[in-house]
Design a protein around this motif. Sequence first.
Motif, mmCIF file in Angstrom:
data_model
loop_
_atom_site.group_PDB
_atom_site.id
_atom_site.type_symbol
_atom_site.label_atom_id
_atom_site.label_comp_id
_atom_site.label_asym_id
_atom_site.label_seq_id
_atom_site.Cartn_x
_atom_site.Cartn_y
_atom_site.Cartn_z
ATOM 1 N N ARG A 1 0.842 -1.208 0.000
ATOM 2 C CA ARG A 1 0.000 0.000 0.000
ATOM 3 C C ARG A 1 0.876 1.257 0.000
ATOM 4 O O ARG A 1 0.654 2.186 -0.787
ATOM 5 C CB ARG A 1 -0.892 -0.034 1.253
ATOM 6 C CG ARG A 1 -1.809 1.156 1.432
ATOM 7 C CD ARG A 1 -2.368 1.206 2.843
ATOM 8 N NE ARG A 1 -1.289 1.451 3.802
ATOM 9 C CZ ARG A 1 -1.307 1.064 5.077
ATOM 10 N NH1 ARG A 1 -2.339 0.425 5.573
ATOM 11 N NH2 ARG A 1 -0.281 1.329 5.872
ATOM 12 N N TYR B 1 -8.353 7.374 -6.000
ATOM 13 C CA TYR B 1 -7.099 7.937 -5.505
ATOM 14 C C TYR B 1 -7.260 9.424 -5.248
ATOM 15 O O TYR B 1 -8.151 10.073 -5.806
ATOM 16 C CB TYR B 1 -5.958 7.714 -6.515
ATOM 17 C CG TYR B 1 -6.088 8.613 -7.734
ATOM 18 C CD1 TYR B 1 -6.818 8.225 -8.843
ATOM 19 C CD2 TYR B 1 -5.521 9.895 -7.738
ATOM 20 C CE1 TYR B 1 -6.967 9.064 -9.924
ATOM 21 C CE2 TYR B 1 -5.663 10.736 -8.821
ATOM 22 C CZ TYR B 1 -6.392 10.320 -9.919
ATOM 23 O OH TYR B 1 -6.553 11.165 -10.993
ATOM 24 N N GLY C 1 -12.034 1.163 -6.409
ATOM 25 C CA GLY C 1 -11.189 2.118 -5.690
ATOM 26 C C GLY C 1 -11.050 3.468 -6.345
ATOM 27 O O GLY C 1 -11.617 3.748 -7.412
ATOM 28 N N SER D 1 -5.053 -3.744 2.884
ATOM 29 C CA SER D 1 -5.307 -4.005 1.455
ATOM 30 C C SER D 1 -6.046 -5.324 1.396
ATOM 31 O O SER D 1 -5.455 -6.373 1.589
ATOM 32 C CB SER D 1 -4.000 -4.170 0.685
ATOM 33 O OG SER D 1 -3.207 -3.035 0.836
ATOM 34 N N ASP E 1 1.350 4.159 -3.000
ATOM 35 C CA ASP E 1 1.140 5.591 -2.743
ATOM 36 C C ASP E 1 2.351 6.391 -3.228
ATOM 37 O O ASP E 1 2.206 7.435 -3.866
ATOM 38 C CB ASP E 1 0.955 5.852 -1.243
ATOM 39 C CG ASP E 1 -0.427 5.456 -0.733
ATOM 40 O OD1 ASP E 1 -1.282 5.078 -1.554
ATOM 41 O OD2 ASP E 1 -0.643 5.511 0.498
ATOM 42 N N ARG F 1 -6.476 3.822 -2.861
ATOM 43 C CA ARG F 1 -7.178 2.929 -1.940
ATOM 44 C C ARG F 1 -8.388 2.256 -2.593
ATOM 45 O O ARG F 1 -9.177 2.911 -3.264
ATOM 46 C CB ARG F 1 -7.705 3.724 -0.730
ATOM 47 C CG ARG F 1 -6.650 4.300 0.195
ATOM 48 C CD ARG F 1 -5.923 3.199 0.970
ATOM 49 N NE ARG F 1 -4.979 3.741 1.919
ATOM 50 C CZ ARG F 1 -3.764 4.211 1.609
ATOM 51 N NH1 ARG F 1 -3.349 4.192 0.363
ATOM 52 N NH2 ARG F 1 -2.976 4.685 2.545
ATOM 53 N N GLY G 1 -5.316 0.773 7.226
ATOM 54 C CA GLY G 1 -6.242 0.357 6.168
ATOM 55 C C GLY G 1 -5.667 -0.842 5.443
ATOM 56 O O GLY G 1 -4.724 -0.715 4.676
ATOM 57 N N HIS H 1 -10.553 1.310 -0.666
ATOM 58 C CA HIS H 1 -11.603 1.700 0.274
ATOM 59 C C HIS H 1 -12.457 2.838 -0.264
ATOM 60 O O HIS H 1 -13.532 3.101 0.259
ATOM 61 C CB HIS H 1 -10.995 2.110 1.618
ATOM 62 C CG HIS H 1 -10.041 1.082 2.156
ATOM 63 N ND1 HIS H 1 -8.686 1.258 2.090
ATOM 64 C CD2 HIS H 1 -10.246 -0.131 2.693
ATOM 65 C CE1 HIS H 1 -8.079 0.184 2.601
ATOM 66 N NE2 HIS H 1 -9.008 -0.679 2.971
ATOM 67 N N SER I 1 -3.595 8.242 6.778
ATOM 68 C CA SER I 1 -3.215 7.327 5.699
ATOM 69 C C SER I 1 -2.429 6.122 6.212
ATOM 70 O O SER I 1 -1.995 5.287 5.444
ATOM 71 C CB SER I 1 -2.363 8.078 4.676
ATOM 72 O OG SER I 1 -1.203 8.597 5.302
#
Length: 416
Positions: free
Chosen positions: A66, A244, A242, A271, A70, A85, A269, A87, A266
């Motif tokens: 993750r 971004y 997802g 993955s 990023d 993400r 969370g 999420h 950040s």
Amino acid sequence: MNNLNDNDSLMKLEQSLLPRLAPVFSRIDGVSRSNTARVLDIFRRHQVSDYHFRGSTGYGYGDAGRDKLDAIWAEICGTEKALVRTHFVSGTHALATVLFGLLRPGDELLSVTGAPYDTMQTVIGHPKPTPGSLTEFGITYKELPMGKEGGVDYQGLAAALSSKTRVALIQRSRGYSLRKPLSIADISEVCCKIKELQPECICFVDNCYGEFVETLAPTAVGADIMAGSLIKNPGGGIAPCGGYVAGRTDLVEAAACRLTAPGIGSELGASLIDNRLLFQGLFLAPHVVAQALKGAVFAAGLFAELGYHTLPSYDEPRSDIIQAVELGSPEKMIAFCRGLQRHSPVDSHVTPEPSGMPGYADAVIMAAGAFIQGSSIELSADGPLRPPFIVYLQGGLTFEHAAIGITGALRDMLNS
Ligand SMILES: *Cc1c(COP(=O)(O)O)cnc(C)c1O
């Protein structure tokens, strides 16, 4: 052009069209080559490895994949920080997370590119009030219509901006409208002008459908922050869901606090999916975007031959993957979308019907026989059923499928 509804004449039309598109295709290939080289270079420098592809569980502490993703995405976007993400439920969610992260009661949001995309109007709560919207939280909203020439209205901008304007929303793509997309050069100019007038104002770009169409990202040319969807351009057709956010560290962190919780930001969370899908999708994205662009150019050329108004025309510069075609009647819109669905690899037996959609004011028809539900980097067509009855066409994982699907849908429309 008569009797185009038989196979032979359409084939002939296609054959005569392709040589004319070649110079445009060649420009698209050039951008794809350059973007692929940059993405590859960044993957190499960041030493992406197999272990980054593993997911994580629970809080997702120390999720190396993750964090690596990023870092890579921030660099590709020419900025400090990114939040990539699964999420994020959609592009709208990523965009809303930024707005709710940055705006506080009493602040003003100014859209400098006219009415924003339909689902963003719901987030803002304008023109119709929506429960939970920014307006409900005491954030005021102003909208600057696009200028007469189709670009940002710079005179109006000077009058609309004030010290209250905390965020200026700049929508790159046309969305469901006939306005022109903003090029990277346009975005650079508008950000520069905003900073000149109100240095504290945050320039926020809705980058949906714009990723990898040009060689630079909005955050590399003056935007402070941007957001988009992973089931559009940057997911390369591989990311299963997802969104971004990318931009200045403090601003992205403010959005992260809204996505997770203040204090968590950040750093946590899990993955929940195979991270490989996001890495591989990103690696493929420049190429897939080029395929989609060629499909859009092909559609513009083909429909123009038949006398339809297309936006943009086949040889106009592009800054998003959307091709608008004015079909002029709801019947044609429905027939074209049904035809496109029929020529899809998934759900080809399904018949699209216009219907109400969460976040949209008018009934919308959508054709998307996609491997990933609703993915619009895959060949898809949609549009709200309102005059002048424009179908918005986008995506195509391969140019071959885009050409087959568009020609097939056109034939179905002419026969309907
Ligand atoms: C697609 C899109 C969005 C977000 O839509 P989602 O379907 O929620 O991903 C926002 N703005 C624009 C301009 C878009 O094209």
